[in-house]
Scaffold this motif. Sequence first.
Motif, PDB file in Angstrom:
ATOM      1  N   PRO A 105       0.811  -1.226   0.000  1.00 40.49           N
ATOM      2  CA  PRO A 105       0.000   0.000   0.000  1.00 40.49           C
ATOM      3  C   PRO A 105       0.840   1.271   0.000  1.00 40.49           C
ATOM      4  N   THR A 106       2.022   1.217   0.593  1.00 40.03           N
ATOM      5  CA  THR A 106       2.892   2.393   0.627  1.00 40.03           C
ATOM      6  C   THR A 106       3.415   2.769  -0.758  1.00 40.03           C
ATOM      7  N   GLU A 107       3.255   1.864  -1.731  1.00 39.12           N
ATOM      8  CA  GLU A 107       3.692   2.128  -3.107  1.00 39.12           C
ATOM      9  C   GLU A 107       2.503   2.357  -4.035  1.00 39.12           C
ATOM     10  N   ASP A 122     -12.049   3.653   1.639  1.00 37.22           N
ATOM     11  CA  ASP A 122     -11.256   2.504   1.192  1.00 37.22           C
ATOM     12  C   ASP A 122      -9.764   2.835   1.176  1.00 37.22           C
ATOM     13  N   ALA A 123      -9.437   4.054   0.779  1.00 37.40           N
ATOM     14  CA  ALA A 123      -8.034   4.456   0.734  1.00 37.40           C
ATOM     15  C   ALA A 123      -7.434   4.530   2.134  1.00 37.40           C
ATOM     16  N   VAL A 124      -8.194   5.077   3.087  1.00 41.11           N
ATOM     17  CA  VAL A 124      -7.721   5.131   4.475  1.00 41.11           C
ATOM     18  C   VAL A 124      -7.544   3.729   5.030  1.00 41.11           C
ATOM     19  N   ASP A 125      -8.524   2.867   4.788  1.00 34.02           N
ATOM     20  CA  ASP A 125      -8.449   1.488   5.299  1.00 34.02           C
ATOM     21  C   ASP A 125      -7.261   0.734   4.715  1.00 34.02           C
ATOM     22  N   ALA A 143     -11.365  13.556   9.124  1.00 32.46           N
ATOM     23  CA  ALA A 143     -12.558  13.115   9.847  1.00 32.46           C
ATOM     24  C   ALA A 143     -12.659  11.591   9.856  1.00 32.46           C
ATOM     25  N   LEU A 144     -12.304  10.951   8.754  1.00 33.39           N
ATOM     26  CA  LEU A 144     -12.332   9.490   8.704  1.00 33.39           C
ATOM     27  C   LEU A 144     -11.319   8.891   9.678  1.00 33.39           C
ATOM     28  N   ALA A 145     -10.210   9.593   9.875  1.00 36.51           N
ATOM     29  CA  ALA A 145      -9.164   9.079  10.761  1.00 36.51           C
ATOM     30  C   ALA A 145      -9.482   9.330  12.234  1.00 36.51           C
ATOM     31  N   ARG A 151      -3.223   7.525  11.260  1.00 38.77           N
ATOM     32  CA  ARG A 151      -2.758   8.755  10.634  1.00 38.77           C
ATOM     33  C   ARG A 151      -2.598   8.470   9.138  1.00 38.77           C
ATOM     34  N   PRO A 152      -3.656   8.680   8.366  1.00 36.57           N
ATOM     35  CA  PRO A 152      -3.572   8.384   6.933  1.00 36.57           C
ATOM     36  C   PRO A 152      -2.410   9.121   6.266  1.00 36.57           C
TER      37      PRO A 152
END
Length: 410
Positions: A105-107, A122-125, A143-145, A151-152
């Motif tokens: 995910p980091t890439e 989905d991106a935060v998850d 807000a999602l975090a 920490r997105p």
Amino acid sequence: MRKRPQHSPQTYFSVVGNCLQVHGQPLTALAERAGDRAFYAYDSEVMTRRVQELRALLPADIELHYAIKANPMAEVVAHMAGLTDGLDVASAAELTTALATGTPPTEISFAGPGKSATDLRDAVDAGVIIILESSTEMHRVAALAAGTGRRPTVAIRVNPDFELKASGMKMGGGPKPFGIDAEQVPAVMAELATLPLDFVGLHIFSGSQNLRPEALIEAHDKTVELALRLAAAAPYPIRWLNIGGGLGVPYFPGEQPLELAPVMANLQGLLGQIKTGLPQARVVMELGRYLVAEAGLYVCRVTDKKESRGQLFLITNGGLHHHLAASGNFGQVVRKNYPVCIGNRVTGEVHENVTIVGPLCTPLDLLAERMELPAAEIGDLVVLFQSGAYGYTASPHHFLSHPPPLEIFA
């Protein structure tokens, strides 16, 4: 009719027995698999060769990412994931495809000016890099975090105060829906520092589909200058700098392939400035079209041949509903022909001047206009080159309810 030999208009695909080959297979064999359907064929070997050619000149310290939007077919994405260092997505569906390749995910970065609540969640998850395109989006991610302990990871897309000259599509400079205006970025970064977000860097993309080395060199110079200027106002060190892409491919008569060497030599020189001013930054070049466009063919079958007031027409089972760009209705001001051949008779002594159309009840259903090609018969295969990017997915498959094309990965 004229008599003269003609060779394939492209060099990436070989010809054996006067039949185009796709990854060592005759085009006719792929057509048998497709039955009575038109289809796209993507040659993985051509994709591999394109990446190898680019890597030979690309500075070793610049990471190469594939922008899935160019061609999101799962097999294509999996292949490109194995050749590149990361992926860029523009929707939740593309994110699912990217994660399925096993890419960390980091890439993976997630861009787009209007991400939905589902996209952001989905991106935060998933833990990917979220490219913030506005202050509003920044607060939505925060807000999602909130309350999750997460920490997105985020980067800011910058709408630069310059544009890529002679670009097929200008993505920066002037009023744009993409990113945050460069002059507003310092204030946004200051606010971001108060939120539960992991800020890693900047995404600066000024335009796409450029064949002029001097224009790309100027854009890269200005991109690095802007990144260094904004870094001075950043609350944290810049750890990730996406300089976009912009490398073009030739589609139309008179266009020549991009001369890569001077562009890459200039980037090598700019790396010195980046390492001095942004010592922690990973530099990413994000490309889509450039990596896959020339690896794809669109293939349809001649179903009728007729003359109308002196003009010869080949009517096919394909058309604008399959390949909108080739019809000229996807951004062209003056319609131009894609490179075309008769795939099962690439050369021929007898040539005809033909216009190639599809089955739709509209004069817009045009694939090639007044092209000189080897004389074709009903049942022959019409091939449009340069069709590996923005062909299948950018076309209105449901228009007039004809069957959609198939996709074949070879």
